[in-house]
Design an enzyme around this catalytic site. Structure first.
Site, PDB file in Angstrom:
ATOM      1  N   ASN A  96      20.065 -29.421 -26.780  1.00  0.00           N
ATOM      2  CA  ASN A  96      20.315 -30.623 -25.986  1.00  0.00           C
ATOM      3  C   ASN A  96      21.652 -31.286 -26.296  1.00  0.00           C
ATOM      4  O   ASN A  96      22.224 -31.952 -25.442  1.00  0.00           O
ATOM      5  CB  ASN A  96      19.182 -31.623 -26.225  1.00  0.00           C
ATOM      6  N   TYR A 161      34.373 -31.389 -19.138  1.00  0.00           N
ATOM      7  CA  TYR A 161      32.926 -31.454 -19.312  1.00  0.00           C
ATOM      8  C   TYR A 161      32.232 -30.509 -18.330  1.00  0.00           C
ATOM      9  O   TYR A 161      31.307 -29.774 -18.696  1.00  0.00           O
ATOM     10  CB  TYR A 161      32.461 -32.894 -19.091  1.00  0.00           C
ATOM     11  N   SER A 164      32.335 -26.882 -19.323  1.00  0.00           N
ATOM     12  CA  SER A 164      31.469 -26.577 -20.468  1.00  0.00           C
ATOM     13  C   SER A 164      30.020 -26.471 -20.020  1.00  0.00           C
ATOM     14  O   SER A 164      29.266 -25.617 -20.508  1.00  0.00           O
ATOM     15  CB  SER A 164      31.613 -27.651 -21.550  1.00  0.00           C
TER      16      SER A 164
END
Length: 265
Positions: A96, A161, A164
């Site tokens: 997570n 971001y 990724s």
């Protein structure tokens, strides 16, 4: 053949689970739901004080909880963790942990991008690799947490971001293709618009600084959100619990979107 009862399918008693980024937000909510289902916990985060608070909350469920302060940007620390738990590796892994930082594409430098990729993608790669190596004869369950930004880039200044998080989906599907026959089930959850502590702080900072473009983005996001509200971290945790339980025994290589309908508009 008699089918198992619902409580048997959702129970995690006798199982153990690693949850990364467990000190807050979706990670915390997931840890508590897995504990409620009976799983012993290995909780990872760089924020040890936050982990301690989650452990205190998990005491309500009478499960064993171990805490590990790990900098997931460092492969050495990830490998050290798996060496520490050698012989008692968990059958469940929830990847997570991630970092969410706004920066203009033009201003992204090598060090910044490297850190984003190490935390958001490479750490999941190394955690999955260790899981598969340590349980190659036993199998296991992996859930990787991505983002709706990987499917539908929406906010400005998050290109680093976004790439990724799309990598997380590719990793999940490729692993499922190669290792499902060996007893692994590997799926991804794609949250969107979740009211975590970091999102709350981001909203407050945006309003205090009167960052008009980000305020406008937030309003546009809400206007496109069919369900009409942000989600709660526990609403993602419930989906993760489903994916790590026997309720989802025939699901692998799936990408489950938990976004209040945002990507449908």
């Amino acid at each position: 053949m008699s089918l198992p009862r619902i409580h048997e399918l959702i129970s995690l008693k006798g199982k153990s689970a690693i949850v990364t980024g467990a000190a807050s937000g979706i990670g915390r909510a997931t840890a508590l739901r897995l504990a409620e289902a009976g799983a012993s916990l290995y909780l990872l985060d760089i924020d040890y004080d936050g982990l301690s608070k989650v452990r205190d909350e998990a005491l309500n469920y009478d499960v064993k909880t171990e805490l590990f302060k790990v900098d997931l940007s460092k492969k050495e620390e990830i490998d050290n963790l798996w060496n520490l738990i050698k012989g008692r590796e968990p059958s469940i892994l929830v990847n997570n942990a991630g970092i969410y930082i706004f920066r203009d594409f033009i201003d992204v430098d090598e060090a910044f991008l490297d850190n984003i990729m190490k935390v958001n993608l490479y750490s999941m790669f190394w955690m999955c690799q260790n899981m598969v190596k340590s349980r190659d004869k036993k199998g296991g369950i992996i859930v990787n947490v991505s983002s709706i930004e990987s499917i539908l880039p929406f906010a400005k200044d998050l290109i680093h971001y976004d790439i990724s998080k799309i990598g997380v989906l590719a990793l999940t599907r490729a692993l499922a293709r190669e290792y499902s026959r060996m007893g692994f089930r590997i799926n991804a959850v794609v949250p969107g618009g979740i009211e975590t502590e970091s999102v709350k702080k981001l909203k407050e900072k945006t309003l205090l600084r009167l960052e008009i473009s980000r305020v406008a983005t937030g309003l546009q996001f809400m206007s496109r959100l069919p369900i009409g509200r942000f989600g709660h971290p526990d609403e993602v945790a419930r989906v993760i619990l489903f994916l790590v339980s026997e309720l989802s025994s025939y699901i692998t290589g799936a990408v489950v979107v938990v976004d209040g309908g945002f990507t449908s508009t």
